[in-house]
Design a protein around this motif. Structure first.
Motif, PDB file in Angstrom:
ATOM      1  N   SER B 140     -65.811 -34.600  26.184  1.00 40.43           N
ATOM      2  CA  SER B 140     -64.737 -34.409  25.790  1.00 40.43           C
ATOM      3  C   SER B 140     -64.115 -35.790  24.991  1.00 40.43           C
ATOM      4  CB  SER B 140     -63.708 -34.100  26.932  1.00 40.43           C
ATOM      5  OG  SER B 140     -63.663 -35.117  27.907  1.00 40.43           O
ATOM      6  N   ASP B 141     -64.662 -36.928  24.976  1.00 41.83           N
ATOM      7  CA  ASP B 141     -64.255 -38.051  24.229  1.00 41.83           C
ATOM      8  C   ASP B 141     -64.289 -37.669  22.779  1.00 41.83           C
ATOM      9  OD1 ASP B 141     -63.354 -39.238  26.420  1.00 41.83           O
ATOM     10  OD2 ASP B 141     -65.296 -40.616  26.468  1.00 41.83           O
ATOM     11  N   LEU B 142     -65.295 -36.696  22.390  1.00 40.54           N
ATOM     12  CA  LEU B 142     -65.575 -36.374  21.014  1.00 40.54           C
ATOM     13  C   LEU B 142     -64.702 -35.391  20.353  1.00 40.54           C
ATOM     14  CD1 LEU B 142     -69.634 -36.051  21.423  1.00 40.54           C
ATOM     15  CD2 LEU B 142     -68.249 -38.227  20.609  1.00 40.54           C
ATOM     16  N   THR B 143     -64.004 -34.796  21.096  1.00 45.26           N
ATOM     17  CA  THR B 143     -63.223 -33.905  20.367  1.00 45.26           C
ATOM     18  C   THR B 143     -62.315 -34.030  19.639  1.00 45.26           C
ATOM     19  OG1 THR B 143     -62.761 -32.971  22.861  1.00 45.26           O
ATOM     20  CG2 THR B 143     -61.211 -31.955  21.081  1.00 45.26           C
ATOM     21  N   GLY B 144     -62.469 -33.311  18.477  1.00 48.18           N
ATOM     22  CA  GLY B 144     -61.707 -33.608  17.100  1.00 48.18           C
ATOM     23  C   GLY B 144     -62.323 -34.623  16.249  1.00 48.18           C
ATOM     24  N   LYS B 145     -63.432 -35.185  16.708  1.00 50.32           N
ATOM     25  CA  LYS B 145     -64.114 -36.308  15.806  1.00 50.32           C
ATOM     26  C   LYS B 145     -65.482 -35.801  15.050  1.00 50.32           C
ATOM     27  CE  LYS B 145     -62.311 -40.073  18.523  1.00 50.32           C
ATOM     28  NZ  LYS B 145     -61.930 -39.726  19.974  1.00 50.32           N
ATOM     29  N   GLY B 149     -75.272 -34.349  12.766  1.00 51.66           N
ATOM     30  CA  GLY B 149     -76.336 -33.340  13.496  1.00 51.66           C
ATOM     31  C   GLY B 149     -77.402 -32.847  12.514  1.00 51.66           C
ATOM     32  N   ILE B 150     -78.339 -32.136  13.017  1.00 52.08           N
ATOM     33  CA  ILE B 150     -79.488 -31.678  12.240  1.00 52.08           C
ATOM     34  C   ILE B 150     -79.348 -30.221  11.933  1.00 52.08           C
ATOM     35  CG2 ILE B 150     -81.917 -31.581  11.812  1.00 52.08           C
ATOM     36  CD1 ILE B 150     -81.061 -34.276  12.001  1.00 52.08           C
ATOM     37  N   GLN B 151     -79.632 -29.989  10.473  1.00 54.51           N
ATOM     38  CA  GLN B 151     -79.452 -28.577  10.221  1.00 54.51           C
ATOM     39  C   GLN B 151     -80.247 -27.405  10.900  1.00 54.51           C
ATOM     40  OE1 GLN B 151     -79.978 -28.201   6.085  1.00 54.51           O
ATOM     41  NE2 GLN B 151     -78.295 -29.216   5.672  1.00 54.51           N
ATOM     42  N   GLY B 152     -79.968 -26.590  11.611  1.00 50.06           N
ATOM     43  CA  GLY B 152     -80.797 -25.438  12.469  1.00 50.06           C
ATOM     44  C   GLY B 152     -81.007 -25.795  13.734  1.00 50.06           C
ATOM     45  N   ALA B 153     -80.409 -26.840  14.116  1.00 50.76           N
ATOM     46  CA  ALA B 153     -80.372 -26.851  15.677  1.00 50.76           C
ATOM     47  C   ALA B 153     -79.452 -26.028  16.399  1.00 50.76           C
ATOM     48  CB  ALA B 153     -80.038 -28.480  15.872  1.00 50.76           C
ATOM     49  N   PHE B 154     -79.918 -25.636  17.419  1.00 53.84           N
ATOM     50  CA  PHE B 154     -79.246 -24.424  18.131  1.00 53.84           C
ATOM     51  C   PHE B 154     -78.045 -25.064  18.916  1.00 53.84           C
ATOM     52  CE2 PHE B 154     -81.663 -25.987  21.575  1.00 53.84           C
ATOM     53  CZ  PHE B 154     -80.801 -25.829  22.682  1.00 53.84           C
ATOM     54  N   GLU B 160     -69.691 -27.482  19.108  1.00 54.17           N
ATOM     55  CA  GLU B 160     -68.715 -27.292  18.210  1.00 54.17           C
ATOM     56  C   GLU B 160     -67.642 -26.458  19.159  1.00 54.17           C
ATOM     57  OE1 GLU B 160     -69.793 -25.695  14.525  1.00 54.17           O
ATOM     58  OE2 GLU B 160     -69.382 -27.384  13.427  1.00 54.17           O
ATOM     59  N   ASP B 161     -68.401 -25.333  19.821  1.00 52.61           N
ATOM     60  CA  ASP B 161     -67.211 -24.376  20.388  1.00 52.61           C
ATOM     61  C   ASP B 161     -66.971 -25.070  21.775  1.00 52.61           C
ATOM     62  OD1 ASP B 161     -68.177 -22.771  18.562  1.00 52.61           O
ATOM     63  OD2 ASP B 161     -69.433 -21.293  19.999  1.00 52.61           O
ATOM     64  N   ARG B 162     -67.871 -25.710  22.356  1.00 50.30           N
ATOM     65  CA  ARG B 162     -67.487 -26.502  23.580  1.00 50.30           C
ATOM     66  C   ARG B 162     -66.334 -27.416  23.553  1.00 50.30           C
ATOM     67  NH1 ARG B 162     -72.649 -27.355  27.064  1.00 50.30           N
ATOM     68  NH2 ARG B 162     -73.054 -25.175  26.804  1.00 50.30           N
ATOM     69  N   TYR B 163     -66.769 -28.300  22.973  1.00 46.61           N
ATOM     70  CA  TYR B 163     -65.722 -29.598  22.691  1.00 46.61           C
ATOM     71  C   TYR B 163     -64.993 -29.750  21.237  1.00 46.61           C
ATOM     72  CZ  TYR B 163     -68.967 -30.496  26.501  1.00 46.61           C
ATOM     73  OH  TYR B 163     -69.626 -30.344  27.589  1.00 46.61           O
ATOM     74  N   ASP B 164     -65.280 -28.734  20.621  1.00 44.32           N
ATOM     75  CA  ASP B 164     -64.324 -28.645  19.374  1.00 44.32           C
ATOM     76  C   ASP B 164     -64.612 -29.809  18.501  1.00 44.32           C
ATOM     77  OD1 ASP B 164     -62.702 -27.362  17.979  1.00 44.32           O
ATOM     78  OD2 ASP B 164     -60.812 -28.446  18.675  1.00 44.32           O
ATOM     79  N   VAL B 165     -65.910 -30.314  18.443  1.00 43.98           N
ATOM     80  CA  VAL B 165     -66.066 -31.384  17.498  1.00 43.98           C
ATOM     81  C   VAL B 165     -66.382 -30.757  15.998  1.00 43.98           C
ATOM     82  CG1 VAL B 165     -66.956 -33.012  19.385  1.00 43.98           C
ATOM     83  CG2 VAL B 165     -68.530 -31.506  18.104  1.00 43.98           C
ATOM     84  N   GLU B 166     -66.569 -31.750  15.357  1.00 46.22           N
ATOM     85  CA  GLU B 166     -66.730 -31.367  13.606  1.00 46.22           C
ATOM     86  C   GLU B 166     -68.248 -31.712  13.523  1.00 46.22           C
ATOM     87  OE1 GLU B 166     -65.235 -32.600   9.700  1.00 46.22           O
ATOM     88  OE2 GLU B 166     -63.502 -32.634  11.303  1.00 46.22           O
ATOM     89  N   VAL B 167     -69.147 -30.706  13.567  1.00 43.69           N
ATOM     90  CA  VAL B 167     -70.480 -31.312  13.303  1.00 43.69           C
ATOM     91  C   VAL B 167     -70.817 -31.270  11.693  1.00 43.69           C
ATOM     92  CG1 VAL B 167     -72.967 -30.556  13.699  1.00 43.69           C
ATOM     93  CG2 VAL B 167     -71.426 -30.371  15.638  1.00 43.69           C
ATOM     94  N   VAL B 168     -71.436 -32.459  11.382  1.00 40.00           N
ATOM     95  CA  VAL B 168     -71.601 -32.584   9.811  1.00 40.00           C
ATOM     96  C   VAL B 168     -73.390 -32.475  10.008  1.00 40.00           C
ATOM     97  CG1 VAL B 168     -71.500 -34.039   8.052  1.00 40.00           C
ATOM     98  CG2 VAL B 168     -69.756 -34.033   9.636  1.00 40.00           C
ATOM     99  N   ALA B 169     -73.930 -31.526   9.532  1.00 40.46           N
ATOM    100  CA  ALA B 169     -75.394 -31.289   9.454  1.00 40.46           C
ATOM    101  C   ALA B 169     -76.088 -31.792   8.601  1.00 40.46           C
ATOM    102  CB  ALA B 169     -75.526 -29.885   9.770  1.00 40.46           C
ATOM    103  N   PHE B 170     -77.203 -32.626   8.614  1.00 42.21           N
ATOM    104  CA  PHE B 170     -78.027 -33.136   7.709  1.00 42.21           C
ATOM    105  C   PHE B 170     -79.337 -32.517   7.591  1.00 42.21           C
ATOM    106  CE2 PHE B 170     -74.795 -36.232   8.118  1.00 42.21           C
ATOM    107  CZ  PHE B 170     -74.413 -36.836   6.976  1.00 42.21           C
TER     108      PHE B 170
END
Lengths: 289, 279
Positions: B140-145, B149-154, B160-170
């Motif tokens: 939960s420390d990651l929330t909103g930050k 990540g890697i594209q295509g990882a499940f 994203e859904d669980r902790y509301d983080v913003e995943v930037v996929a490469f």
């Protein structure tokens, strides 16, 4: 020059209106590439390690270049060679089909003209990546012809996928070139009782040929630089293999500049002479008015 | 005309697996392998040490080793095909590969598409690599930050859904790690086993794997859907069972420097307990 021309006068003089900035130019790519002086290649070679050294870390840029050295034979002869092969074959197929399609676009038959126009517009305006996806994922990996199984490797499918947009653009070049010949020539030929086929093949097309060479080479350069698109689909070419090589070298971020830089140097070294030649040919064949 | 051909091809290739799945065992894939004498296996070429390139261009790693053992057992030659996450299932269903061993997580939606046969050969969980100075202790420390990540990882969607983080996929791991180092994100979400080996390599001293691993999920190999309950599927179940029983997987893990997992040790114990061993 200006003051001498306009001289001493009290009358207001309207200077010619010059639009600022570059004009639109279909051949912007080779024109820009070809206008670079040859020593820019040496600058690129020198800048590339320098940019890589700008990244600081414990793994070290020297280690990264040592890693690259190990991979150069693989990246060049199994990677970049395929980019060249893909581009050559895609150009060959694209040119053959495109020439036929372009001639069909100036046909006297309305239906033929309509169909070839639609095909040209469809493939000219579709995103290249979408065409690649469709061909790579929808085409079979092998075909059966009279009990004989012919495999179609992924790079051959990439050739087909890339030849479609090339075909459409060559079609436009051919159509444009035929239209650029003054219509008086058609009339003159008709008055000398040439048939339409004779006029096209013996009078019009020989004049078009020279005009088509520079834009045709321009498209070859664009196509070559588009071949890394195939890496998104896992076709074995230089960018795919660079990624895999970096993975094998433990994905140190320091590897990014040396490996991608090497790909840049290769593409530059390959496309630069083509661009110079294109510009030279264009100058030689340009129509003086 | 071109459009028509494309449509016809799309339809025929899309319908082909459906019509096969409804049939009884024809064992087409098995027969094809035996007749041609070649087993074609789809493996990763960008996932060290599971499957990666040697400098000569050959594909090596734990999964190619497994594929070699299968080919040897069947008495046929092995051909490896490099696959990526986005095309591995299509390749299998089209018949371009006979078998897929490509770091695939065993998910219910994938079971509907390809013939996943157990027992699973590995598990991995989701974790993050983050700078020590940020001192994360829980998810939960990651929330909103922003998190790389890697594209295509499940698990991108899950975190994203669980902790509301913003995943930037490469697209690649090296790119994602560079972004982490450039402070474009506060953490890098990835497989816990890979992060573990990175940190152990000594090049990431200022970084740590601070969170408890989540979603520990098994990895599975797959045969074409039509072969799932036929000869090939049954054979692959047996191969994996045997690997667990005689400790082959644990040996391979050690050979390729993969951090030993509790899963493999536990599986081996379970299977040894339930299998009568000759004295």
């Amino acid at each position: 020059m200006d003051s001498r021309l306009h001289g001493q006068t009290d009358l207001p003089v309207m200077k010619p209106y010059v639009l600022r900035g570059h004009q639109y130019d279909e051949m912007f790519l080779v024109r820009w590439l070809g206008s670079l002086p040859p020593w820019s290649f040496l600058v690129l070679l020198a800048l590339w390690p320098a940019a890589a050294f700008a990244q600081s870390a414990s793994f070290g840029t020297a280690d990264a270049f040592v890693a690259l050295w190990r991979w150069i034979p693989f990246l060049t002869f199994q990677g970049f060679l395929f980019n060249v092969l893909i581009s050559l074959f895609a150009m060959l197929i694209g040119t053959t089909l495109g020439a036929a399609l372009g001639l069909a676009q100036v046909s006297r038959n309305k239906v033929t003209r309509g169909i070839s126009w639609s095909i040209t517009q469809l493939f000219r305006n579709s995103p290249w990546l979408v065409l690649l996806f469709v061909v790579l994922l929808a085409f079979p990996f092998e075909i059966n012809v009279f009990g004989l199984t012919i495999p179609i490797p992924a790079w051959v499918k990439a050739v087909i996928g890339l030849s479609l947009p090339v075909m459409a653009n060559i079609s436009e070049i051919v159509r444009g070139a035929v239209n650029s010949v003054p219509s008086a020539q058609w009339e003159a030929a008709e008055s000398l009782s040439f048939t339409r086929t004779q006029t096209l093949w013996q009078i019009i097309l020989p004049q078009c040929f020279k005009r088509m060479i520079p834009p045709w080479m321009n498209w070859y350069a664009i196509l070559t630089m588009a071949t890394p698109l195939c890496s998104l689909l896992g076709v074995g070419e230089i960018i795919t293999f660079s990624r895999q090589a970096m993975e094998a070298e433990n994905n140190h971020p320091e590897l990014l500049m040396p490996f991608y830089g090497y790909a840049l140097v290769l593409f530059f070294a390959y496309c630069y002479p083509i661009a110079r030649l294109t510009i030279a040919l264009e100058r030689r064949y340009s129509v003086k008015l | 005309m071109k459009r028509f051909i494309t449509t016809a091809l799309v339809t025929s290739t899309a319908l082909a697996p459906l019509s096969l799945a409804a049939q009884e065992c024809t064992n087409d894939t098995w027969k094809k392998i035996m007749e041609s004498g070649t087993l074609t296996v789809g493996v990763k070429a960008d996932y060290k040490p599971w499957g990666y390139r040697g400098t000569d261009g050959s594909i090596i790693g734990m999964e190619p080793d497994m594929a070699q053992m299968i080919a040897d057992t069947m008495g046929v030659d092995l051909e490896l095909v490099a696959v990526v996450s986005s095309n591995r299932m299509q390749f299998l269903e089209q018949g371009q590969i006979d078998l897929m061993i490509a770091t695939m997580t065993d998910r219910p939606d994938r079971r509907e598409l390809v013939g996943i046969v157990g027992p699973n050969y590995y598990t991995s969980g989701t974790n993050v690599m983050a700078p020590k100075q940020l001192g994360f202790t829980e998810w939960s420390d990651l929330t909103g930050k922003p998190v790389c990540g890697i594209q295509g990882a499940f698990y991108n969607q899950i975190v994203e859904d669980r902790y509301d983080v913003e995943v930037v996929a490469f697209s690649g791991t090296a790119e994602a790690k560079q972004a982490l180092r450039d402070k474009k994100c506060v953490a890098f979400v990835y497989d816990d086993s890979s992060i573990g080996s990175d940190i152990a390599s000594g090049n990431w001293d200022d970084f740590e794997m601070p969170l408890p691993s989540e979603d520990d999920s098994p990895w599975a190999l797959a045969v074409p859907k039509s072969e799932e309950n036929c000869v090939f599927g049954a054979f692959m179940k047996g191969m994996q069972y045997q690997w667990h029983l005689d400790g082959t997987l644990v040996e391979l893990e050690e050979k390729w420097g993969i951090k030993p997992t509790a899963f493999l040790a536990k599986q081996q114990e379970l299977i040894q307990q339930t299998t009568p061993m000759p004295e």
